[in-house]
Enzyme design. Sequence first.
Site, PDB file in Angstrom:
ATOM      1  N   CYS A 197       0.675  -1.218   0.026  1.00  0.00           N
ATOM      2  CA  CYS A 197       0.009  -0.150  -0.147  1.00  0.00           C
ATOM      3  C   CYS A 197       0.800   1.421   0.089  1.00  0.00           C
ATOM      4  O   CYS A 197       0.542   2.311  -0.662  1.00  0.00           O
ATOM      5  CB  CYS A 197      -0.921   0.141   1.176  1.00  0.00           C
ATOM      6  SG  CYS A 197      -2.107  -1.239   0.861  1.00  0.00           S
ATOM      7  N   CYS A 351      14.079   4.348  -6.275  1.00  0.00           N
ATOM      8  CA  CYS A 351      12.553   4.130  -5.987  1.00  0.00           C
ATOM      9  C   CYS A 351      12.230   4.797  -4.687  1.00  0.00           C
ATOM     10  O   CYS A 351      12.827   5.765  -4.400  1.00  0.00           O
ATOM     11  CB  CYS A 351      12.164   2.724  -6.051  1.00  0.00           C
ATOM     12  SG  CYS A 351      12.890   1.614  -4.911  1.00  0.00           S
TER      13      CYS A 351
END
Length: 393
Positions: A197, A351
């Site tokens: 999430c 990232c």
Amino acid sequence: MALPPLVEPAAELSVEEIRRYSRHLIIPDVGMDGQKRLKNAKVLAVGAGGLGSPTLLYLAAAGVGTLGIIDFDTVDESNLQRQIIHGVSDIGTPKAESAARSIAEVNPLVNVVIHNTALDRDNVKEIFSQYDLIVDGTDNFATRYMVNDAAVLLGKPYVWGSIYRFDGQASVFWEEHGPCYRCLYPEPPPPGMVPSCAEGGVLGVLCASIGSIQVNEAIKLITGIGEPLVGRLMVYDALEMEYRKIKVRKDPNCALCGDNPTVTDLLEDYEDFCGAVSDEAQEAVTGSTITARELKEWQDSGKDVFLVDVREPAEWEINRIPGAILIPKGDILSGAALAQFPQDRQIVLHCKSGVRSAEALAALKAAGFKDAVHVQGGIVSWVSTVDPSQPTY
């Protein structure tokens, strides 16, 4: 199928409890007997986050006598979009303690037990043994498999839920009466295949939708009413506003609860079992990892860096490292973006935290870019050590 009540009823309800739970007491299927069972129940919530928030609040409101909370995390501002048990004043405090304070406001008659620690192989059995029922609101596969294995080995039922973006799932796993989590998912997904999430996002209200299903199932199990989701998987699509039920059968070949189990105790390392990153990625980052500070030093010294952000466009809109360009990981893994990478410049990937960039780095090295590196800790490390003015998410 209907199941017998999970716990025996308490001896009595006080006058205050009768007043508080009157709307339950006038439901014939619940009544005094059901409410006494709720009072006598001991339920552990694994996690006080997105799913744990509505779960804990509604279990408390329902009159569950003892609520355990296990969570080692602290409240962050990004939690408040969905973790409704916490507030602005709780930022920086342990989630278990924040949740306990909110529960006391909802129902001071509930006994709250705080486990302000990480759930691990060494403590999971001891903690679970104190409770009648486990409600799992975790967000990573390693803990999910550990929760399942411990529950099966102890003979405990548990209510499971999962959320991602606009989709949710819920079920009840109880080896005595049906399948376990390993029957549904015998193996974890390949590393990087299913974003968390934190990487992919979640619609805040989805937590309430799935959390309320979990509480509903917990109440049914405790009181012995209705038909719990044993052997059934509830799948919810918030965009289509559609619920589907899928039958889940007990797998005779299940490694844990099958006819000839090969898993007879907790695994030594659930992180290793689930593989945070693939073997290829682990090999790729060895000797090819730099820190955020090193990246900043390279940029300041004028080093010819080809800096690539491998996150998704929506994440790119929130924050970015100066000088980076966006090439999502999927385009690198598929080979579609390989032509964009130069052979004569220092390639640096990043990232959010370093997992996706490690996977992308493995693909680049396999394609011949042997000198490429990635940033340990990703943009989280960049914000915390180099540029704290940027938002985190």
